[in-house]
Structure formats: structure tokens, C-alpha cells
Write a protein that holds these residues in place. Structure first.
Motif: not given
Ligand SMILES: Cc1cc2nc3c(=O)[nH]c(=O)nc-3n(C[C@H](O)[C@H](O)[C@H](O)COP(=O)(O)OP(=O)(O)OC[C@H]3O[C@@H](n4cnc5c(N)ncnc54)[C@H](O)[C@@H]3O)c2cc1C
Length: 458
Positions: A12, A14, A35-36, A42, A52, A116, A145-147, A309, A315-317, A320
Motif C-alpha cells: 500500500g 498511501g 500498490e493495488a 487516497e 480542497k 498484496g 499502509n493499506p489505508g 489510517d 485518519a489524516f495525511t 501517515s
Molecule cells: C474525501 C476525503 C477527504 C480527505 N481530506 C483530508 C484532508 O484534507 N487532510 C488530511 O490530512 N486527510 C484527509 N483525508 C484522509 C486522507 O485521505 C488519508 O488519511 C490519507 O490518504 C492517508 O491514508 P493512508 O496513508 O493510510 O493510505 P491511503 O491514502 O488510504 O492509501 C492506501 C493505499 O494502499 C493501497 N492498498 C490497500 N490495500 C492494499 C493491498 N493489500 N495491496 C496493495 N495495495 C493496497 C490502496 O490502493 C491505496 O492506494 C481525507 C479523506 C477523504 C476520504
């Protein structure tokens, strides 16, 4: 089926996973990132950045509509296509991640497209996008880091209808005539205000008693008032009984209210994880859990780290990408400060922005803290009064009365996300309240209202 051995596998990508993969590769490790969907996750394609851009565009319209109250006359004719094009060309490059893949590859990382899952300690099996499988054995680390995915509630009739989640809404090329937004959390609220400002008739349905439920009730109240004043039909305490879809669009039957009809239905009822599909039981973790518990170095199991997340620390960028270097340092055996989540900021990018850091009054009390609060209204602050149109808001501070430090703050205000920065420093560094009271706050800024809230704190 190919099999290979590498130093580290990142499952993942993210914001945190992409960062971790790049850092590990830059440190000379042999790294594979799996990455899937799209490298970057996200945030850049379906969440923070495109939403934004929408918020910015909708804010420009709102400001134009405030001109009569402040400066004469102006006519704003919304054209959603302008922001839709900006999202497609500037934010997501047509939902194409080639630039991100190239960035990782030039850092020395191999990107494998597929899903994965952990199949044994130190082993990830990838169902490749192109078919077939690849088994990767990690000598040093697996970083998860599957989000999250949009959570869709089991509402009668919903399945099979063309409802939207955030992933569809960010790709809209026109604002719908009418939209029912299901869910009064940050995601639903941001979209609701954006579409309303672009001319959609918006109904916002929240099953709980108030929108932005985990926030301070005063902030929910301010925002509810603003959204209603902008013409959004905000319905709280309203469960959904049934959804149907036909030629005229959606028909949504609510508890204790007539049906609502809308061209679009946007489901924004939270996020979900699927740890069973990720195979976490192969390393002794609970596959039925919602989150992966991690220690202060992001260790989840022997040889496994988790970030983002899925760790349940916000659950914020920014969470992460905060966690990534801590996990990487641990993997590389380097010193780093352990993770500390006392001052994680959270911003809902409505107008007014609702920004929080640390505890609310309720969560602090639940922790057994002897709480003292202080607050002030933005419209009665000098800057709020000058600002006039669009000045709704408040600042609420939560102090630990025994230690004399702030443990939380909420700012609902124009640029509330910027104002909360000062309070995040105070909470993070445990600056004594008395020091904050002796500080000089620029006049007439929005953040100067912090001094009035501190005065109220006593
Ligand atoms: C509409 C919306 C608005 C948002 N706005 C904000 C904001 O303004 N500020 C902020 O800080 N946060 C915001 N967030 C939250 C933010 O998007 C997430 O916290 C951020 O993307 C961090 O997520 P992450 O690192 O956990 O992984 P993610 O960004 O969720 O990415 C995970 C990745 O892992 C991949 N994946 C999952 N499982 C597998 C697997 N088994 N094998 C391979 N790949 C896999 C997925 O395809 C994905 O690409 C928002 C969320 C949403 C839904």
C-alpha cells in the motif's frame, strides 16, 4: 509464479507508504512497493487535494456573494467544469500515477501493481494486476499502509444503485441538480457545502444527534447554523430506511420524515478496513479488528510495521507522513523520537473551517483530567467584527486545571485550520497557560481571539 527476496516490502502506497518506500530505497535497501490502485493513495486522487480544490473554488463563489454586504455588487455564475478540469489536469493528471511511480523508481524502488497479503511471517504474496502471483520474502521489514475504503452501510435497496462515494464525487464534471449527502462527518460536510455553493439543492442526513459528532458541540452548532443559512437542508437524528433509484434519480426514505428525492446520493458514512484480506493473521494479528495496533515505533508484529489510517491514530495525511520516518528509522536501526499523538490537528475544510487539536472538553473529562474551559465568539473579536460577512465561529480551549496547560482546542473560524496551528504548538509543547496569557497576539488577526479565550479560562 515468481518468487523473490528483498530487504523490504511496502504494501500500500498511501502518503506514508510512498514516503517510507522512498526513504528505505534511498537508504540503500532493496525495496518493493506493492500498490493495488494508484501510488500516492487516497489523498492526491480522491481525497485531500481534489476536495480542497473544490473547497477553494466554492469559497471563491461564497466570497463573491458577500460582495454586496461589503463592497458593492458582483455577479458570480458558477461553472463546476472549471474546478473539475483543474482536478483532472492539475491534481490527478487524469487519475494517472505515472509521475509518482517514476519518483519511486528513481529512488531505486521497484513498484509492483497488484494486491498484496501476508501469507507467512516475512512473506507477502501479490495477486498481480496483470494476473498470476508474485511471492516476496522480506529480509528486514514489511510495512503495511493499506489505508481505508469508503464504508457503505447495509441500507435496504442501496446496493446496486449508482450511489457516489468520495471517489465518484471528486470526478464529477457537473454539480448535480440535487444531492442527498449521507453522513455529517468532515467528508460529507465538505462536499455538501461545495455542491450547495455550486447551486445543487443539498440535503444532508446524519443519523446522530449532531453533525461533526466527535467535535465540541458548540462547533457543531455554529456549522449547522451556517449550512442551514446557505440553504442546505440539514437533518440530524435521521436514519435511512430504504433507498431506491429510478429514472428520476434517488428516493431515500428516512426515519420520522417523508422521502427525499435527489439526482445523486453521496454516501459519506465513514471508512472501513479489511484486515482479513490483508492476511494479518499470518503474523499473529487479529484479522477481525478495525485497526492494527502499533507501538510508539509503529511496530505491529515481528518484522512488520504499520502506518497511516490503519493504525487508528487519526485518519489524516499528516499522521501517515508523520509515522513513516519513525517506522523507517526503526527499520534502519536509527535513533528517532517515538510517536506522540497528543497534538494531532484535524481540520474540516468547511467555511468556517472547524479545526481541533488534542482533547475536547468531553474526551478530556473522560480521561479523568480536571478540566477548565475558556471560549470566545469570533464575531465579537475585532477581526471577526471587521470581517463581518462569513464571520461565524468560536474558539474553545480545554485546559488541565491541575497542570496549568492546554490539552485541547477547537477553532471554528475563517482560516480556523491556520489559527489552530498556534494552539497545536501550545498543546504539543505543554506551554503553561500563564505563558500563553502573557504573549502578544497580532492585532487584528483571527488568532488574536485566542487571547480572549485564554482570559475566559481565568
Ligand atoms: C474525501 C476525503 C477527504 C480527505 N481530506 C483530508 C484532508 O484534507 N487532510 C488530511 O490530512 N486527510 C484527509 N483525508 C484522509 C486522507 O485521505 C488519508 O488519511 C490519507 O490518504 C492517508 O491514508 P493512508 O496513508 O493510510 O493510505 P491511503 O491514502 O488510504 O492509501 C492506501 C493505499 O494502499 C493501497 N492498498 C490497500 N490495500 C492494499 C493491498 N493489500 N495491496 C496493495 N495495495 C493496497 C490502496 O490502493 C491505496 O492506494 C481525507 C479523506 C477523504 C476520504
Amino acid at each position: 509464479m515468481a518468487t523473490g527476496e528483498v530487504d523490504a516490502v511496502v504494501v500500500g502506497t498511501g502518503p506514508g507508504g510512498e514516503d517510507a518506500a522512498g526513504r528505505l530505497a534511498a537508504a540503500g535497501l532493496d525495496v518493493v512497493a506493492v500498490e493495488a490502485r494508484l501510488v500516492g493513495g487516497e489523498c492526491p486522487y480522491y481525497a485531500c487535494i481534489p476536495t480542497k480544490m473544490m473547497v477553494r473554488a466554492a469559497g471563491a463563489l461564497a466570497e463573491a456573494r458577500r460582495v454586496p454586504e461589503l463592497a458593492g455588487s458582483a455577479q458570480a455564475r458558477p461553472h463546476f467544469r472549471v474546478v473539475a478540469d483543474r482536478i483532472s489536469s492539475e491534481a490527478t493528471t487524469g487519475w494517472d500515477d505515472r509521475a509518482a511511480v517514476q519518483r519511486l523508481e528513481s529512488a531505486g524502488c521497484r513498484v509492483v501493481r497488484g494486491r498484496g497479503r501476508l501469507t507467512a511471517p516475512g512473506e507477502v504474496t501479490v495477486d498481480l494486476a496483470a494476473g498470476d502471483q508474485e511471492v516476496l520474502r522480506a529480509r528486514r521489514a514489511i510495512v503495511l499502509n493499506p489505508g481505508t475504503e469508503p464504508a457503505v452501510p447495509p441500507i435496504d435497496g442501496l446496493d446496486g444503485t449508482p450511489y457516489w462515494t468520495n471517489r465518484d464525487a471528486v470526478a464529477a464534471i457537473a454539480a448535480p441538480e440535487s444531492v442527498l449527502v449521507l453522513g455529517g462527518g468532515p467528508v460529507g460536510l465538505e462536499f455538501a457545502q461545495v455542491f450547495a455553493r455550486f447551486g445543487s439543492a443539498v440535503t444532508l442526513v446524519e443519523a446522530g444527534q449532531r453533525i461533526l459528532a466527535p467535535s465540541e458541540p458548540e462547533a457543531s452548532e455554529v456549522l449547522t447554523g451556517v449550512l442551514r443559512a446557505e440553504g442546505i437542508d440539514v437533518r440530524t437524528g435521521a436514519g435511512v430506511n430504504r433507498v431506491s433509484h429510478g429514472e428520476a434519480g434517488f428516493r431515500v426514505e428516512l426515519d420520522g420524515g417523508g422521502p427525499v428525492e435527489a439526482e445523486r446520493l453521496l454516501v459519506a458514512t465513514g471508512r472501513r478496513t479489511d484486515l482479513a484480506a490483508l492476511g494479518v493473521d499470518a503474523v499473529g494479528l487479529d484479522a477481525s479488528a478495525r485497526t492494527i495496533p502499533v507501538d510508539e515505533r509503529l511496530r505491529a508484529a515481528d518484522g512488520v510495521w504499520a502506518i497511516g489510517d490503519v493504525t487508528g491514530h487519526g485518519a489524516f495525511t499528516h499522521t501517515s507522513v508523520y509515522q513513516s520516518p519513525i517506522a523507517v528509522a526503526d527499520i534502519l536501526g536509527q535513533e528517532s523520537a517515538p510517536a506522540d499523538y497528543r497534538a494531532v490537528p484535524a481540520v474540516t475544510f468547511t467555511d468556517p473551517e472547524v479545526a481541533t487539536v488534542g482533547h475536547t472538553e468531553k474526551s478530556a473529562s473522560q480521561q479523568g483530567i480536571r478540566v477548565r474551559t475558556g471560549s470566545t465568539e469570533i464575531p465579537s473579536s475585532p477581526r471577526g467584527w471587521i470581517h463581518k460577512a462569513g464571520n461565524a465561529g468560536l474558539i474553545k480551549l480545554v485546559a488541565d486545571a491541575d497542570r496549568g496547560v492546554l490539552v485541547g482546542a477547537t477553532v471554528a473560524a475563517p482560516s480556523g485550520g491556520e489559527v489552530v496551528g498556534a494552539l497545536a504548538v501550545a498543546v504539543h509543547a505543554e506551554v503553561p497557560v500563564v505563558q500563553l496569557q502573557r504573549m502578544i497576539y497580532g492585532y487584528p488577526t483571527f488568532h488574536r481571539a485566542i487571547s480572549a479565550a485564554l482570559e475566559d479560562l481565568g
